[in-house]
Design a protein around this motif. Sequence first.
Motif: not given
Length: 62
Positions: A41-45, A3-12
């Motif tokens: 990524c704010h829109d995806r969040i 979801v967030c490439i900058c912080a490498a945070v996956p959707d799970c």
Amino acid sequence: MYVCICAAVPDCEVRSCIARGARTVEEVGDGCGAGTGCGSCHDRIDVLLAAAQGLEGLPISA
């Protein structure tokens, strides 16, 4: 999927954060770091937050 490439945070991880009580993009950022970089990524969040909140409002069927 990330979801967030900058912080490498996956959707799970974002979904887990939401399940633990995050209700805003800022709260997700505090909980797992997603959305604290460039902000793309704010829109995806927001979509994941809306989906989780929509499911909470559904009636439980018998």
